[in-house]
Scaffold this active site. Structure first.
Site, PDB file in Angstrom:
ATOM      1  N   GLY A  31       0.827  -1.212   0.000  1.00 15.10           N
ATOM      2  CA  GLY A  31       0.000   0.000   0.000  1.00 15.10           C
ATOM      3  C   GLY A  31       0.851   1.248   0.000  1.00 15.10           C
ATOM      4  N   ASN A  32       0.259   2.378   0.304  1.00 15.42           N
ATOM      5  CA  ASN A  32       1.011   3.644   0.332  1.00 15.42           C
ATOM      6  C   ASN A  32       0.484   4.547   1.445  1.00 15.42           C
ATOM      7  OD1 ASN A  32      -1.124   5.449  -0.812  1.00 15.42           O
ATOM      8  ND2 ASN A  32      -0.950   3.975  -2.489  1.00 15.42           N
ATOM      9  N   ARG A  33       1.095   5.712   1.565  1.00 15.38           N
ATOM     10  CA  ARG A  33       0.831   6.566   2.738  1.00 15.38           C
ATOM     11  C   ARG A  33      -0.365   7.510   2.583  1.00 15.38           C
ATOM     12  NH1 ARG A  33       5.636   5.995   5.609  1.00 15.38           N
ATOM     13  NH2 ARG A  33       7.476   5.826   4.276  1.00 15.38           N
ATOM     14  N   SER A  34      -1.083   7.423   1.493  1.00 14.86           N
ATOM     15  CA  SER A  34      -2.171   8.387   1.292  1.00 14.86           C
ATOM     16  C   SER A  34      -3.245   8.250   2.377  1.00 14.86           C
ATOM     17  CB  SER A  34      -2.801   8.157  -0.087  1.00 14.86           C
ATOM     18  OG  SER A  34      -3.932   8.965  -0.223  1.00 14.86           O
TER      19      SER A  34
END
Ligand code: CTP
Length: 433
Positions: free
Chosen positions: A231-234
């Site tokens: 995933g990512n930090r958004s």
């Protein structure tokens, strides 16, 4: 290349929207409280505004004091509380409080209070204050669904909007007692955020009524196995703020939301929850053709594992099939696909498409230059670029950057809350009409 190096004709800024006071002064915010059970939530609104450094004065109605007493409002605001025009008559409160206000927020606004405001009554200190005020007025209704849907209330909302007041949509959810429906007071942070945007000088007109807006928000997650994902930090905050701003402008808004922080749904918007890029792609394809504006604020995974294991992957064992070596395949590019479908005629030619780019610069190329190349590559109409060198933006309350137009224009998006930034981006969309 810095913005200052760009050809002069490509520079257009929106900075005039935000008054740049030489010496920022404490703003005076009047919080009016109507007689509804949601008054207890308004305590958090007062606290939130005070903590940001604003001077807050609470003006409850007589009915409001049945729910939260004067002592609480006085302690939270640091000011005495009156409900009638006959208190402290020598100070001419019924005129002075409204004259001095930079913003009036009324939460909760009951059906009865909205009817009195719509009729122009001035029979208590709060309504008299509103009659005198020339500052922005934010009305936050809360009531049972039947009252909210009653034709008299509908008409009063229209009348109040006609006066130039901002009337927030109520949230959908649990009401007092057993019922659930539209009429819940939005969360205190949502009210305080909109209040700050208004007091910062941003105007939110209802000129997007009849427009359909589709917004992607948050980060996508690509499953590795039943336990893990990539995933990512958004956090989704900027996408949700865009939805909030579009709802306030009267648009019908759908958010296709990947993984987000624990964000409350912007009242009036519909959330379609997805997890992977493929799911986001499917949801956007389904709704793109009916949208007048599509804003892609989501942080989308470019690659996904070639397969997702049905059982938890082990760290030891066969490295070819285990966690040490994961084969990745490319995900569809949702933004580029929507642009291509517009070219093919599957999405109307008038649909406006806005992309986002979180960039970092390097020694040879600035974040802005990378974003300009991306705008060309993706073919969208506008691209909002943030410079995320140093880890700013993700999960943070504030944002800033540049809004790039396909005509080569670059407008500064002034530093502000994500809602302030959202309002500026929608103003940028207006220039494309
Ligand atoms: N985007 C998308 N689908 C993808 C990747 C990105 O729709 N598979 C959208 C994002 O929502 C954003 C824009 O495209 O609006 C730019 O995203 P970004 O990740 O910066 O673009 P990439 O093409 O992946 O470029 P980079 O190589 O810099 O990661």
């Amino acid at each position: 290349m810095a913005v200052a190096d760009l050809p002069e004709e490509s520079l257009r800024t929106d900075s005039a929207v935000v008054p740049q006071d030489a010496e920022p002064r404490e703003r005076r915010i009047v919080v009016g409280v109507g007689g509804g059970i949601a008054a207890y939530k308004t305590c958090h609104v007062v606290r939130n505004l005070k903590e940001r450094g604003d001077d807050v004065r609470v003006v409850p109605t007589e009915g409001a004091l049945n729910f939260v007493g004067a002592a609480t409002w006085e302690a939270l605001s640091g000011h005495p509380v009156s409900t009638t025009v006959f208190d402290a008559v020598d100070e001419v409160q019924h005129v002075r409080v409204g004259q001095e206000a930079d913003l009036i927020v009324i939460a909760p606004a009951t059906a009865d209070l909205m009817a009195r405001l719509a009729a122009g009554r001035g029979d208590d200190l709060l309504t008299a204050t509103v009659l005198v005020a020339t500052c922005p007025v934010l009305i936050v209704p809360a009531m049972h669904t039947e009252m909210w849907q009653n034709p008299a209330t509908r008409r009063n909302v229209e009348v109040l909007r006609g006066y130039g007041y901002t009337v927030m949509e109520p949230a959908h959810g649990r009401l007092t007692g057993k019922d659930t429906g539209a009429g819940r007071l939005p969360e205190p942070e949502q009210i305080a955020e909109l209040a700050r945007t208004l007091v910062n000088g941003h105007h939110v007109d209802r000129d997007w009524e009849g427009r359909e807006v589709l917004i992607t928000a948050g980060g996508t997650q690509e499953d590795l196995d039943p336990v893990r994902y990539i995933g990512n930090r958004s956090s989704g905050r900027q996408g949700y703020a865009l939805a909030e701003a579009a709802v306030q402008r009267g648009a019908k808004v759908k958010i296709v939301a990947g993984n987000t922080a624990d964000l409350p749904t912007p009242p009036g918007a519909t959330v379609i929850k997805v997890s992977s890029t493929q799911e986001m792609y499917d949801a956007v394809r389904l709704h793109a053709a009916e949208s007048d504006v599509i804003i892609m604020a989501a942080a989308v995974a470019d690659f996904r594992p070639a397969s997702s294991a049905e059982t938890k992957m082990k760290k030891g064992g066969d490295t070819e099939a285990g966690l040490q070596r994961i084969e990745m395949v490319e995900n569809p590019d949702i933004l580029a696909t929507v642009v291509a479908r517009r070219e093919e005629g599957a999405v109307p030619a008038e649909t406006l498409i806005v992309g986002f780019a979180a960039e970092t610069g390097d020694e040879e190329t600035s974040a802005l230059e990378y974003a300009q190349a991306k705008l060309k590559r993706k073919g969208c109409d506008l691209l909002m670029c943030n410079d995320v060198s140093g880890g700013g933006v993700f999960g943070q309350p504030n944002n800033q950057g540049w809004l790039l137009g396909k005509d080569g224009s670059v407008r500064d998006i002034a530093d502000g809350s994500k809602l302030d930034v959202a309002v500026q981006i929608l103003n940028g969309v207006d220039t494309l009409k």
